[in-house]
Motif scaffolding. Structure first.
Motif, PDB file in Angstrom:
ATOM      1  N   THR A  48       0.873  -1.291  -0.105  1.00 36.84           N
ATOM      2  CA  THR A  48      -0.075  -0.045   0.103  1.00 36.84           C
ATOM      3  C   THR A  48       0.727   1.254  -0.004  1.00 36.84           C
ATOM      4  OG1 THR A  48      -0.104  -0.046   2.609  1.00 36.84           O
ATOM      5  CG2 THR A  48      -1.878  -1.102   1.177  1.00 36.84           C
ATOM      6  N   GLY A  49       2.086   1.279  -0.073  1.00 45.56           N
ATOM      7  CA  GLY A  49       2.767   2.237  -0.023  1.00 45.56           C
ATOM      8  C   GLY A  49       2.820   3.233   1.701  1.00 45.56           C
ATOM      9  N   VAL A  50       2.536   2.652   2.443  1.00 48.77           N
ATOM     10  CA  VAL A  50       2.297   3.441   3.797  1.00 48.77           C
ATOM     11  C   VAL A  50       2.762   2.376   4.959  1.00 48.77           C
ATOM     12  CG1 VAL A  50       0.702   4.944   3.167  1.00 48.77           C
ATOM     13  CG2 VAL A  50      -0.269   2.876   4.311  1.00 48.77           C
ATOM     14  N   ALA A  51       3.415   3.017   6.023  1.00 50.82           N
ATOM     15  CA  ALA A  51       3.675   2.379   7.117  1.00 50.82           C
ATOM     16  C   ALA A  51       3.113   3.206   8.232  1.00 50.82           C
ATOM     17  CB  ALA A  51       5.076   2.023   7.426  1.00 50.82           C
ATOM     18  N   ILE A  52       2.758   2.947   9.471  1.00 52.81           N
ATOM     19  CA  ILE A  52       2.199   3.611  10.513  1.00 52.81           C
ATOM     20  C   ILE A  52       2.864   3.244  11.707  1.00 52.81           C
ATOM     21  CG2 ILE A  52      -0.186   4.039   9.422  1.00 52.81           C
ATOM     22  CD1 ILE A  52      -1.708   1.929  11.032  1.00 52.81           C
ATOM     23  N   PRO A  55      -0.498   4.435  18.466  1.00 61.28           N
ATOM     24  CA  PRO A  55       0.042   4.483  19.814  1.00 61.28           C
ATOM     25  C   PRO A  55      -0.505   3.198  20.610  1.00 61.28           C
ATOM     26  CG  PRO A  55      -1.992   5.975  19.240  1.00 61.28           C
ATOM     27  CD  PRO A  55      -1.626   5.308  18.026  1.00 61.28           C
ATOM     28  N   PRO A  56       0.150   2.931  21.789  1.00 61.49           N
ATOM     29  CA  PRO A  56      -0.058   1.800  22.670  1.00 61.49           C
ATOM     30  C   PRO A  56      -1.621   1.781  22.835  1.00 61.49           C
ATOM     31  CG  PRO A  56       1.990   2.832  23.501  1.00 61.49           C
ATOM     32  CD  PRO A  56       1.403   3.673  22.483  1.00 61.49           C
ATOM     33  N   GLY A  57      -2.271   0.606  22.954  1.00 61.27           N
ATOM     34  CA  GLY A  57      -3.697   0.456  23.133  1.00 61.27           C
ATOM     35  C   GLY A  57      -4.471   0.557  22.053  1.00 61.27           C
ATOM     36  N   TYR A  58      -3.825   0.594  20.815  1.00 59.66           N
ATOM     37  CA  TYR A  58      -4.572   0.500  19.573  1.00 59.66           C
ATOM     38  C   TYR A  58      -4.017  -0.293  18.596  1.00 59.66           C
ATOM     39  CZ  TYR A  58      -6.773   5.103  20.907  1.00 59.66           C
ATOM     40  OH  TYR A  58      -7.425   6.266  21.520  1.00 59.66           O
ATOM     41  N   ALA A  59      -5.040  -0.782  17.601  1.00 61.20           N
ATOM     42  CA  ALA A  59      -4.571  -1.688  16.576  1.00 61.20           C
ATOM     43  C   ALA A  59      -5.424  -0.921  15.217  1.00 61.20           C
ATOM     44  CB  ALA A  59      -5.125  -3.010  16.821  1.00 61.20           C
ATOM     45  N   ALA A  60      -5.005  -1.433  14.315  1.00 57.78           N
ATOM     46  CA  ALA A  60      -5.641  -1.091  13.074  1.00 57.78           C
ATOM     47  C   ALA A  60      -6.170  -2.350  12.404  1.00 57.78           C
ATOM     48  CB  ALA A  60      -4.727  -0.250  11.897  1.00 57.78           C
ATOM     49  N   PHE A  61      -7.097  -2.437  11.690  1.00 51.14           N
ATOM     50  CA  PHE A  61      -7.785  -3.602  11.088  1.00 51.14           C
ATOM     51  C   PHE A  61      -8.103  -3.193   9.720  1.00 51.14           C
ATOM     52  CE2 PHE A  61      -8.828  -3.510  15.482  1.00 51.14           C
ATOM     53  CZ  PHE A  61      -8.436  -4.625  15.928  1.00 51.14           C
ATOM     54  N   VAL A  62      -7.724  -3.983   8.662  1.00 46.33           N
ATOM     55  CA  VAL A  62      -7.641  -3.859   7.186  1.00 46.33           C
ATOM     56  C   VAL A  62      -8.687  -4.662   6.772  1.00 46.33           C
ATOM     57  CG1 VAL A  62      -6.402  -4.043   5.079  1.00 46.33           C
ATOM     58  CG2 VAL A  62      -4.999  -3.666   7.071  1.00 46.33           C
ATOM     59  N   HIS A  63      -9.815  -3.961   6.520  1.00 47.07           N
ATOM     60  CA  HIS A  63     -11.204  -4.567   5.934  1.00 47.07           C
ATOM     61  C   HIS A  63     -11.219  -4.499   4.604  1.00 47.07           C
ATOM     62  CE1 HIS A  63     -13.216  -4.469  10.071  1.00 47.07           C
ATOM     63  NE2 HIS A  63     -12.458  -3.653  10.226  1.00 47.07           N
ATOM     64  N   PRO A  64     -12.125  -5.669   3.953  1.00 55.25           N
ATOM     65  CA  PRO A  64     -12.295  -5.560   2.436  1.00 55.25           C
ATOM     66  C   PRO A  64     -13.090  -4.251   2.082  1.00 55.25           C
ATOM     67  CG  PRO A  64     -12.908  -7.660   3.417  1.00 55.25           C
ATOM     68  CD  PRO A  64     -12.657  -6.442   4.385  1.00 55.25           C
ATOM     69  N   ARG A  65     -13.125  -3.642   0.776  1.00 58.47           N
ATOM     70  CA  ARG A  65     -13.999  -3.022   0.242  1.00 58.47           C
ATOM     71  C   ARG A  65     -15.224  -3.574  -0.244  1.00 58.47           C
ATOM     72  NH1 ARG A  65     -12.934   2.077  -0.553  1.00 58.47           N
ATOM     73  NH2 ARG A  65     -14.185   2.038  -2.500  1.00 58.47           N
ATOM     74  N   SER A  66     -16.402  -3.075   0.321  1.00 56.57           N
ATOM     75  CA  SER A  66     -17.533  -3.917  -0.230  1.00 56.57           C
ATOM     76  C   SER A  66     -17.698  -3.791  -1.624  1.00 56.57           C
ATOM     77  CB  SER A  66     -18.676  -3.277   0.675  1.00 56.57           C
ATOM     78  OG  SER A  66     -18.887  -2.032   0.217  1.00 56.57           O
ATOM     79  N   THR A  82      -4.805  -7.621  10.894  1.00 51.98           N
ATOM     80  CA  THR A  82      -4.698  -6.911  11.961  1.00 51.98           C
ATOM     81  C   THR A  82      -3.224  -6.154  11.881  1.00 51.98           C
ATOM     82  OG1 THR A  82      -6.036  -8.292  13.505  1.00 51.98           O
ATOM     83  CG2 THR A  82      -4.307  -6.923  14.645  1.00 51.98           C
ATOM     84  N   VAL A  83      -3.175  -4.920  12.079  1.00 51.63           N
ATOM     85  CA  VAL A  83      -1.946  -4.159  12.202  1.00 51.63           C
ATOM     86  C   VAL A  83      -1.775  -3.714  13.753  1.00 51.63           C
ATOM     87  CG1 VAL A  83      -0.664  -2.095  11.451  1.00 51.63           C
ATOM     88  CG2 VAL A  83      -2.298  -3.296   9.985  1.00 51.63           C
ATOM     89  N   ASP A  84      -0.793  -4.524  14.470  1.00 50.89           N
ATOM     90  CA  ASP A  84      -0.582  -4.225  15.721  1.00 50.89           C
ATOM     91  C   ASP A  84       0.174  -3.062  15.996  1.00 50.89           C
ATOM     92  OD1 ASP A  84      -1.596  -6.639  17.194  1.00 50.89           O
ATOM     93  OD2 ASP A  84      -0.041  -7.703  16.039  1.00 50.89           O
ATOM     94  N   ALA A  85       0.058  -2.471  17.201  1.00 55.57           N
ATOM     95  CA  ALA A  85       0.759  -1.030  17.647  1.00 55.57           C
ATOM     96  C   ALA A  85       2.434  -0.892  17.264  1.00 55.57           C
ATOM     97  CB  ALA A  85       0.447  -0.562  19.030  1.00 55.57           C
ATOM     98  N   GLY A  86       2.845  -2.416  17.514  1.00 47.65           N
ATOM     99  CA  GLY A  86       4.310  -2.282  17.394  1.00 47.65           C
ATOM    100  C   GLY A  86       4.945  -2.363  16.053  1.00 47.65           C
ATOM    101  N   TYR A  87       3.907  -2.832  14.887  1.00 44.49           N
ATOM    102  CA  TYR A  87       4.368  -3.193  13.601  1.00 44.49           C
ATOM    103  C   TYR A  87       4.777  -1.981  12.810  1.00 44.49           C
ATOM    104  CZ  TYR A  87       4.329  -4.648   8.787  1.00 44.49           C
ATOM    105  OH  TYR A  87       4.597  -4.804   7.439  1.00 44.49           O
TER     106      TYR A  87
END
Length: 172
Positions: A48-52, A55-66, A82-87
């Motif tokens: 995707t060309g991005v890295a993030i 903050p601790p206590g958060y995660a990002a979730f990659v969902h399909p596009r409907s 799942t994108v963990d906070a430490g990734y």
């Protein structure tokens, strides 16, 4: 609306910064960094060309596009990813073409997934001999059946079942 600061590294400055398609949307759009063609049934990791840095206590979730799913049968194998906070690596989307006849081509810059950032709790497990009861109990996949107990007026119309023998075709 709740906001959270997320550091973002653009690995491909020509691609847009992920953003909501409309104000109030839960997810931000992720774009393909490379062209890819997925044959029927094929899967591929699409960068995707991005890295993030979450903050601790958060995660990002990659969902399909409907829209991709509905129009082309394209989804995400491990949805949500799942994108963990430490990734700190590039976010990759594990796309799969579920269409049995047509190939699907992703072009550089196409919106291929949505990223949803959420606060998460860390479980602290307490080992017990028995779990407390609940209305659902241990009923698993399909245990409530496929018909409603009542019609819109409240009259009985069907019977939900909790008999595991009725589930044999619903489980792996």
């Amino acid at each position: 609306m709740l906001t959270v600061p997320v550091a973002l590294r653009r690995l491909d400055p020509a691609l847009p910064v992920p953003r909501q398609a409309r104000e109030g949307d839960a997810g931000v759009d992720l774009h393909a960094r490379e062209d890819r063609t997925l044959a029927p049934g094929e899967r591929a990791l699409v960068p995707t060309g991005v890295a993030i840095a979450l903050p601790p206590g958060y995660a990002a979730f990659v969902h399909p596009r409907s829209g991709l799913a509905a129009r082309h049968g394209v989804s995400i194998v491990n949805a949500p990813g799942t994108v963990d906070a430490g990734y700190r690596g590039e976010i990759l989307v594990n796309l799969v073409n579920t269409d049995t006849r047509e190939a699907f081509s992703v072009r550089r810059g196409d919106r291929i997934a949505q990223l949803v950032v959420q606060q998460v709790a860390t479980p602290v497990f307490e080992v017990v001999d028995e779990l407390p009861g609940s209305e659902r109990g241990a009923g698993g996949h399909g245990h409530t059946g496929t018909t409603s107990d009542t019609d819109p007026t409240g009259a009985p119309v069907g019977r939900a079942t909790a008999d595991p023998r009725d589930q044999h075709d619903l489980e792996d």
